[in-house]
Design a protein around this motif. Structure first.
Motif: not given
Length: 393
Positions: A146, A248, A251-253, A255, A258-259, A306, A310
């Motif tokens: 992240v 963008t 940012a999706v990368y 995500s 993030v999980v 996204v 995820v």
């Protein structure tokens, strides 16, 4: 409370260094477009450079574990953090492409000695909470996924700093962590007796593969590592081909990582219900997520992209700490470090060639075909894990 916090010093030190290792690695994929423009090289060339870094990383797994069995984990971990810090500082200045590749390889050397040795150390320091400790370790590494794209995106859009600042910060952090690890881990590592210096013959490690459960699980880890490393290396580029802007796509990368907090959950769950059940479930989720990512391709909106990223991330990150805990349970104690090193050499070797394969296949056949190859490897891993679970019962 203070006493409890002191018991976490080994976990904090190893997790911080693992964060640094993954931060340096994950900083490269979002930089591929900028590096391609700066040096005039193709995705295939960048993929092969990334593969060189990962291949060196992979080849050091067994030597690192075997050396740690003899001289202690603290020295190996400290040396690795210092080398990674120096490599990052080399990337902090503008240099020819050959120097960039050399510094990437040096990053692979410095970070390659850490994970195998850290798993062995944590499994001895936190014997009753190994799954949870490894979950925290892997979560720290995933959170770097992240932080790294965010840091790169900031530098690429900033008028004050360049992307070299990412590696300047990483270099200073690496050298600082080397000093910290030497102090904290040295106090927590179990004392070694004279017998620890006895050399373990190579045939002792080779004999591990004669056990069906061990050999089968190595196949599982190889398939997963190949698929995961290939996706991580080129997901930003894949998302750009789906119509997203570089910012963008980054940012999706992010995500995907993030999980990563799911790792603390699956690590703890493995301690309760058994690691192999969790392994089968997480690999199944990852396989579905990657298939969905390939299926939606460039016709999906950002919300859908996204979502499937995820799903893939939940399965992939959920698998990683449980993998380490299960391997430690399969390995005899007297060869745990070197044995884990052998396995990680094999699985990271498979993972190391993945960026090169994806780079070459995507250049000539497109990213959907390249990611399809990765899905087949992941599906084989999931099916093999299911067979092992049935055999265990």
């Amino acid at each position: 409370m203070r006493r409890r916090l002191r018991t976490l010093d080994a976990l904090a030190a190893t997790a911080a260094i693992w964060f640094l290792a993954k931060f340096l690695r994950y900083a490269f994929p979002p930089l591929f477009p900028a590096l391609s423009s700066r040096y005039g090289v193709t995705d295939a060339t960048l993929g092969l450079a990334f593969t060189a870094m990962l291949l060196v990383y992979a080849l050091l797994q067994f030597p690192a574990g075997a050396i740690a069995d003899r001289v202690g984990a603290t020295r190996v971990i400290t040396a690795g953090a210092a080398v990674a810090g120096v490599a990052a500082l080399a990337l902090a200045v503008d240099a020819p492409f050959a120097v960039l590749v050399g510094a990437m390889v040096l990053v692979g050397i410095g970070t390659g000695v850490h994970k195998t040795v850290a798993i062995g150390l944590l499994s001895t320091v936190y014997t009753e909470r190994t799954g949870r400790a490894l979950g925290v370790l892997d979560t720290a590494g995933a959170l770097a996924g992240v932080a790294a794209p965010a840091a790169v995106a900031f530098c690429l859009t900033s008028s004050r700093v360049t992307w070299h600042a990412v590696f300047l910060a990483g270099g200073l952090l690496g050298l600082s962590l080397a000093v910290l690890a030497y102090r904290w881990l040295g106090a927590r590592e179990p004392e070694r007796d004279d017998g620890d210096d006895e050399r373990v013959p190579l045939r002792r490690y080779a004999a591990l593969f004669r056990r069906p459960a061990f050999a089968g699980f190595v196949l599982v880890t190889v398939g997963f590592s190949f698929a995961y490393n290939g996706v991580v290396a080129f997901l930003p580029r894949y998302l750009e081909t789906a119509g997203l802007t570089p910012a963008t796509a980054s940012a999706v990368y992010g995500s995907l990582f993030v999980v990563s907090l799911v790792q603390t959950v699956t690590g703890d769950l493995a301690d309760r219900v058994g690691p192999l059940r969790v392994i089968v479930a997480t690999l199944a989720v990852a396989t579905v997520g990657l298939l969905a990512l390939i299926a939606v391709g460039g016709g999906a909106g950002i919300v859908t992209l996204v979502g499937v990223v995820v799903v893939f991330g939940l399965g992939s990150h959920g698998f990683r700490p449980v993998r380490g805990a299960y391997l430690m349970a399969l390995l005899p104690e007297d060869v745990s470090g070197g044995g884990l090193g052998v396995v990680r050499t094999v699985l990271m070797g498979a993972g190391a060639i993945a960026p090169g394969v994806v780079g070459v296949v995507s250049t000539y056949a497109g990213f959907r075909v390249a990611f399809g190859v990765l899905w087949v490897a992941l599906a084989v891993a999931a099916v093999t894990a299911g067979v092992l679970l049935v055999a265990e019962r």
